[in-house]
Design a protein around this motif. Structure first.
Motif, PDB file in Angstrom:
ATOM      1  N   ASN A  88      -1.940  -4.311  -9.551  1.00 48.40           N
ATOM      2  CA  ASN A  88      -2.454  -3.868 -10.854  1.00 48.40           C
ATOM      3  C   ASN A  88      -3.769  -3.095 -10.726  1.00 48.40           C
ATOM      4  O   ASN A  88      -4.368  -2.742 -11.724  1.00 48.40           O
ATOM      5  N   TYR A  89      -4.180  -2.820  -9.500  1.00 47.88           N
ATOM      6  CA  TYR A  89      -5.366  -1.993  -9.216  1.00 47.88           C
ATOM      7  C   TYR A  89      -6.656  -2.586  -9.767  1.00 47.88           C
ATOM      8  O   TYR A  89      -7.611  -1.863 -10.011  1.00 47.88           O
ATOM      9  N   ASP A  90      -6.693  -3.882 -10.001  1.00 52.01           N
ATOM     10  CA  ASP A  90      -7.923  -4.500 -10.495  1.00 52.01           C
ATOM     11  C   ASP A  90      -8.846  -4.744  -9.300  1.00 52.01           C
ATOM     12  O   ASP A  90      -8.502  -5.494  -8.382  1.00 52.01           O
ATOM     13  N   PRO A  91     -10.035  -4.113  -9.282  1.00 54.01           N
ATOM     14  CA  PRO A  91     -10.926  -4.261  -8.125  1.00 54.01           C
ATOM     15  C   PRO A  91     -11.420  -5.689  -7.899  1.00 54.01           C
ATOM     16  O   PRO A  91     -12.079  -5.948  -6.895  1.00 54.01           O
ATOM     17  N   GLU A 143     -12.231   1.953 -11.682  1.00 54.80           N
ATOM     18  CA  GLU A 143     -11.016   2.219 -10.934  1.00 54.80           C
ATOM     19  C   GLU A 143     -11.142   1.619  -9.527  1.00 54.80           C
ATOM     20  O   GLU A 143     -12.245   1.335  -9.072  1.00 54.80           O
ATOM     21  N   PHE A 144      -9.996   1.452  -8.834  1.00 58.17           N
ATOM     22  CA  PHE A 144     -10.000   0.677  -7.586  1.00 58.17           C
ATOM     23  C   PHE A 144     -10.902   1.291  -6.517  1.00 58.17           C
ATOM     24  O   PHE A 144     -11.692   0.591  -5.885  1.00 58.17           O
ATOM     25  N   ILE A 176       2.042   1.601  -3.727  1.00 55.53           N
ATOM     26  CA  ILE A 176       1.068   1.893  -4.780  1.00 55.53           C
ATOM     27  C   ILE A 176       0.067   2.975  -4.374  1.00 55.53           C
ATOM     28  O   ILE A 176      -0.806   3.321  -5.148  1.00 55.53           O
ATOM     29  N   SER A 230       0.838  -1.211   0.000  1.00 58.86           N
ATOM     30  CA  SER A 230       0.000   0.000   0.000  1.00 58.86           C
ATOM     31  C   SER A 230       0.866   1.252   0.000  1.00 58.86           C
ATOM     32  O   SER A 230       0.518   2.251  -0.636  1.00 58.86           O
ATOM     33  N   LEU A 249      -2.384   3.362  -2.049  1.00 52.70           N
ATOM     34  CA  LEU A 249      -3.789   3.183  -1.685  1.00 52.70           C
ATOM     35  C   LEU A 249      -3.917   3.277  -0.165  1.00 52.70           C
ATOM     36  O   LEU A 249      -3.059   2.772   0.568  1.00 52.70           O
TER      37      LEU A 249
END
Lengths: 435, 173, 316
Positions: free
Chosen positions: A266-269, A313-314, A196, A193, A198
């Protein structure tokens, strides 16, 4: 009458089994004689039907993502014969009317036992106890209460809830998440975290609530269940509580036994879930905890979401993953294939123990004459590849798409009815299970 | 594959081009040179050095044309190379562009645009070591080392010792 | 050369970053000339897709694209369909239909640029112009460019250059991109912040961490001040603006401790009197205006490298 020929039990015996009038009426060493109309159990394992204490079926309110019927189909496909549905529907299952509605929808679907969980507080808002007694007295006979999705964060409300449910031997299932430590949290707080960028969901936000509630449960001598434990520290706290004889049980989800927070890079939810995916160290502690029995059960936290809530988006993505149809395979992959658990252990964590905690008398029972016929046939040597588009669930938000997994569920017997035959869910008419 | 020009042929061509440039411009007082990378820049330096020896000092620069190419969207992007202005700049000067091979004329078209970004010389002339024909634009060289008729399928490869370790012009079929 | 997208400073190797900076230097020279416009990207369409207000970044990208003759479409969330709840996916597909060759995206959600690049919503080259609290790679490139421009020792790369990054590291995309890029180029980076404004997990970064500005300031070559958002005060990241300014602001007395050749940087917009005093911002050591100017050249270089050639698959 249904006859099953040549199936293997977890203890290694190869048997023939007869069902009549919802119960097992005969078990004997297999004559290996496949008569007309009998179910061929050869090369298959016969185990009690799985019991999921933590499912979201979205009805009423979000029928676009799942209904009791589609969720029941997903449950059957995954080898479950009973599910407990969380209260965060719309309207919230915080009164006898809503839980009875869900219970009836489950009966109409007629594929698995659908047992509604009641909300602890009105509207899940954490302020005022719901009418838990009325829900307990309803035809749904609610015994598990949870504000899952939200934490009962007020310590006084939590104390009162734990005390109150003692009158009908209820249990509070806590979603352990200290809200002030997780404002806008998106993923596990740690190295990933930080990199990246978040907002983090720290492990201690879970552990602080587990610790507090363990002490509350001890103080008021009541039963506490911790939903989806995800951290190594949480396992340690529960170990400590059990050593002290506190009445605490705990669950872990299949996804927390396999996936780690670096997948979020990769921020894929699709990897967005609450509580979040943690680190490899946590995964290892959860596996050990489950093997040891510190964590009592596996529960799916099956959380269906429509594609638009994941194709974004995430931050905008919804929390949650579907899990009913992959649960058994993921547990076999992470616990049995790794040598951490035996098949009898797995049957305990996924069927016997959850049925016991939830108080489902007809579920999770031994394969013996006179027992209710809730069991499944699985092919332990067959592998399959997850294809999200082939899921029975109305929603496709599985993090395991494309993954090859062990074990195929072929047949499900629910209250004596053959509801899934060779992978085909039979078209059950409403109410046809006769109760 | 055949040798079109040897090292000494190249030397002689550079000397002759240098003389012609001086002759044509009646001296070097208003003259600057700019070579087009990669090999045109080395040729310009050689011409500059020779003119300086026989006639007097002349400024020399480097002109990168990458950003003005008309085939940018047909090929992978190329790195931009440094453009160096000759000492004293190009404004009002007689500017001789130097390149190794004159072929379609598209490079020179791009070079004329690139010069436009830098200033307004009095005149622009073109010196090339080899003119192999097949022009696609109305462009001609003022100073040519050697005219070599080629087929469109052939290619002409110039080697210069500053870059390729030897002086040589070869025809590749 | 870089290809595809520019989403993170970690997409760059040391070589490709230095190559970009060299290209930017050439472009800066050309656009300093009498004619600021190059024909290079004629016929290409660059969309500035801004879900957050950032006039500075937008006009920097806009002038970079225009100086290369690209067509520029500014798509800002306010007053558009986005404010009516249109999803990023639908917006991207709209831009795809309009023939965007590159999308410069600024978004409040970390990873939005990567989502745009990874999904099939749009085929265009994606340039991250700031995603949430994640990264802002062109800011790091222009900062590296500015450091190279001002420090004689950094002709080749940034080896040995000591950089202080001071302020809200936790929420700063500028800090994340700069840590990645500057350390890759050889700089020694020290992060100075109160512990509340450093992310948990920062110990894995290739940097030194300090809570004390005064202990670090004397022997640094570059001091980069980050903007502090006043609303952080309400979330108890620090007690008051005055206390923050006193402990972590660049004031005159700290300015005097800086070595003679050191430079002061700020990504803007500045809170004068909070993280940086007016005297510091206007001091001779301040290169803040150069940063703005270099931003255009660096963004031209990025646009050139990503759009200057044929799209992948269509090359002759």
């Amino acid at each position: 009458m249904i006859k099953i020929v040549g199936a293997k039990l977890a203890d290694g015996r190869v048997i023939d089994l007869d069902i009549d009038n919802q119960v097992i009426v005969k078990i004997e060493n297999s004559a290996r004689n496949l008569s007309n109309g009998a179910v061929d159990g050869s090369s298959k394992l016969l185990i009690p039907g799985l019991v999921d204490m933590h499912t979201h079926l979205r009805e009423p309110g979000r029928e676009d993502s799942e209904t009791v019927l589609t969720g029941s189909r997903a449950a059957v496909a995954g080898g479950f014969t009973a599910v407990s549905t969380m209260a965060n529907t719309n309207p919230v299952a915080d009164n006898a009317g809503v839980v009875e509605q869900i219970y009836r929808l489950g009966k109409e679907a007629g594929l698995v036992d659908v047992n509604p969980i009641g909300a602890v507080t009105n509207g899940l808002n954490g302020e005022k106890l719901s009418e838990m007694g009325a829900m307990a007295d309803s035809i749904a006979k609610v015994r598990i209460f949870s504000d899952d999705g939200k934490c009962v964060s007020d310590p006084l409300i939590m104390r009162r809830a734990l005390e109150y449910v003692k009158t009908f031997n209820g249990i509070i299932a806590q979603h352990a998440q200290e809200p002030r430590l997780t404002v806008n949290a998106q993923m596990n707080e740690g190295s990933v975290s930080a990199r990246i960028g978040l907002p983090g969901w720290p492990a201690i936000a879970e552990e602080a609530i587990i610790a507090r509630d363990i002490l509350l449960a001890e103080h008021v001598q009541s039963r506490l269940h911790i939903c989806h434990v995800t951290t190594a520290g949480g396992v340690e706290l529960i170990r400590w509580a059990k050593q002290r004889g506190i009445q605490v049980t705990a669950e872990v989800t299949p996804h927390h036994l396999l996936l780690t927070d670096d997948l979020v890079e990769n921020y894929d939810p699709i990897y967005k879930v609450n509580p979040p995916l943690r680190t490899q160290k946590d995964v290892m502690a959860l596996r050990e905890g489950l093997a040891e029995g510190i964590i009592d059960i596996v529960a799916t936290d099956h959380a269906p979401h429509p594609s638009e809530d994941k194709d974004c988006e995430f931050h905008a993505g919804a929390f949650g993953m579907v899990g009913l149809e992959t649960a058994l395979s993921v547990v076999v992959k992470t616990m049995v294939e790794t040598g951490l658990m035996s098949w009898p252990d797995l049957i305990d964590r996924m069927s016997i123990a959850p049925a016991k905690i939830a108080g489902y008398a007809t579920q999770g029972r031994e394969i013996e004459v006179g027992m209710p016929a809730n069991f499944i046939l699985i092919n332990p040597d067959q592998r399959w590849t997850v294809d999200k588009n082939k899921l029975k669930s109305k929603s496709k938000n599985t993090p395991f798409n494309g993954l090859e997994l062990p074990v195929v569920v072929t047949d499900v017997f629910h209250n004596g009815e053959h509801v899934m035959k060779n992978g085909e869910i039979l078209n059950m008419k409403a109410g046809s299970n006769g109760r | 594959m055949g040798i079109l020009l040897s090292g000494s042929d190249i030397d002689r061509a550079i000397k002759r081009i240098s003389h012609e440039i001086i002759e044509h411009n009646q001296g070097v007082s208003n003259l600057v040179l700019m070579g087009i990378p990669t090999r045109g820049a080395y040729l310009a330096e050689r011409i500059c050095k020779f003119i300086t020896e026989i006639e007097g000092a002349v400024g020399c620069g480097v002109l990168d044309i990458t950003l003005h190419r008309d085939d940018l969207r047909l090929r992978p992007p190329k790195p931009i190379l440094p453009t160096k202005m000759p000492p004293g700049g190009i404004e009002g000067k007689d500017l001789v562009l130097v390149d190794d091979v004159l072929f379609s004329g598209r490079t020179i078209r791009a070079a004329l645009d690139a010069i436009g970004e830098l200033g307004r010389p009095k005149s622009v002339q073109l010196a090339v070591l080899v003119d192999r024909g097949h022009r696609e634009l109305p462009i001609r060289a003022d100073f040519v080392g050697k005219n070599i008729p080629t087929s469109i399928s052939e290619s002409v490869k110039v080697h210069l010792r500053e870059y390729d370790s030897e002086d040589l012009v070869e025809l590749i079929k | 050369m870089i290809t595809g997208h520019l989403l993170s400073a970690s997409d760059l190797t040391k070589e490709s970053a230095l190559g970009l900076l060299a290209t930017a230097k050439e472009l800066a020279q050309i656009t300093d000339g009498p004619n600021k416009k190059l024909p290079t990207l004629r016929g290409k369409t660059v969309v500035n897709l801004f879900f957050e207000d950032s006039t500075r970044t937008r006009i920097s990208f806009e002038s970079a694209a225009k100086r290369l003759s690209a067509d520029v479409i500014n798509f800002s969330a306010k007053g558009s369909s986005v404010s009516k709840g249109e999803s990023l996916k639908d917006t991207a597909q709209t831009l795809q239909a309009m023939g965007a060759d590159a999308v410069v995206i600024r978004h409040s959600s970390s990873g939005a640029a990567k989502r745009l690049a990874d999904t099939q919503w749009i085929q265009a080259a994606v340039i991250n112009a700031g995603d949430g609290t994640h990264e802002h790679p062109t800011q790091a490139l222009l900062d590296a460019f500015t450091i190279k421009q001002h420090l004689k020792s950094s002709e080749k790369d940034l080896s040995g250059v000591k950089v202080l990054i001071v302020g809200d590291i936790l929420h700063s995309r500028v800090a994340r991109s700069n840590v990645i890029l500057l350390t890759k180029l050889g700089a020694k980076v020290t992060l100075v912040a109160p512990p509340t404004l450093l992310p948990v997990g920062v110990n894995d970064w290739p940097v030194k961490i300090s809570y004390n500005f005064d202990e670090e300031i004397e022997d640094c070559d570059v001091v980069m001040m980050l903007r502090i958002q006043l609303e952080r005060m309400n979330d108890s990241f620090f007690p008051s603006a005055q206390e923050y300014s006193k402990r972590y602001g660049l004031n005159t007395s700290r300015l005097q401790k800086l070595s003679k050749s050191a430079i002061v940087m700020h990504p803007g917009p500045m809170n004068r009197g909070l993280e940086i005093s007016a005297e510091s911002a206007d001091d001779l050591k301040s290169v803040i205006i150069d940063q703005v100017k270099n931003g255009v050249a660096v963004r031209m270089a990025v646009l050139y490298e990503l759009l200057g050639g044929a799209p992948i698959g269509e090359q002759r």
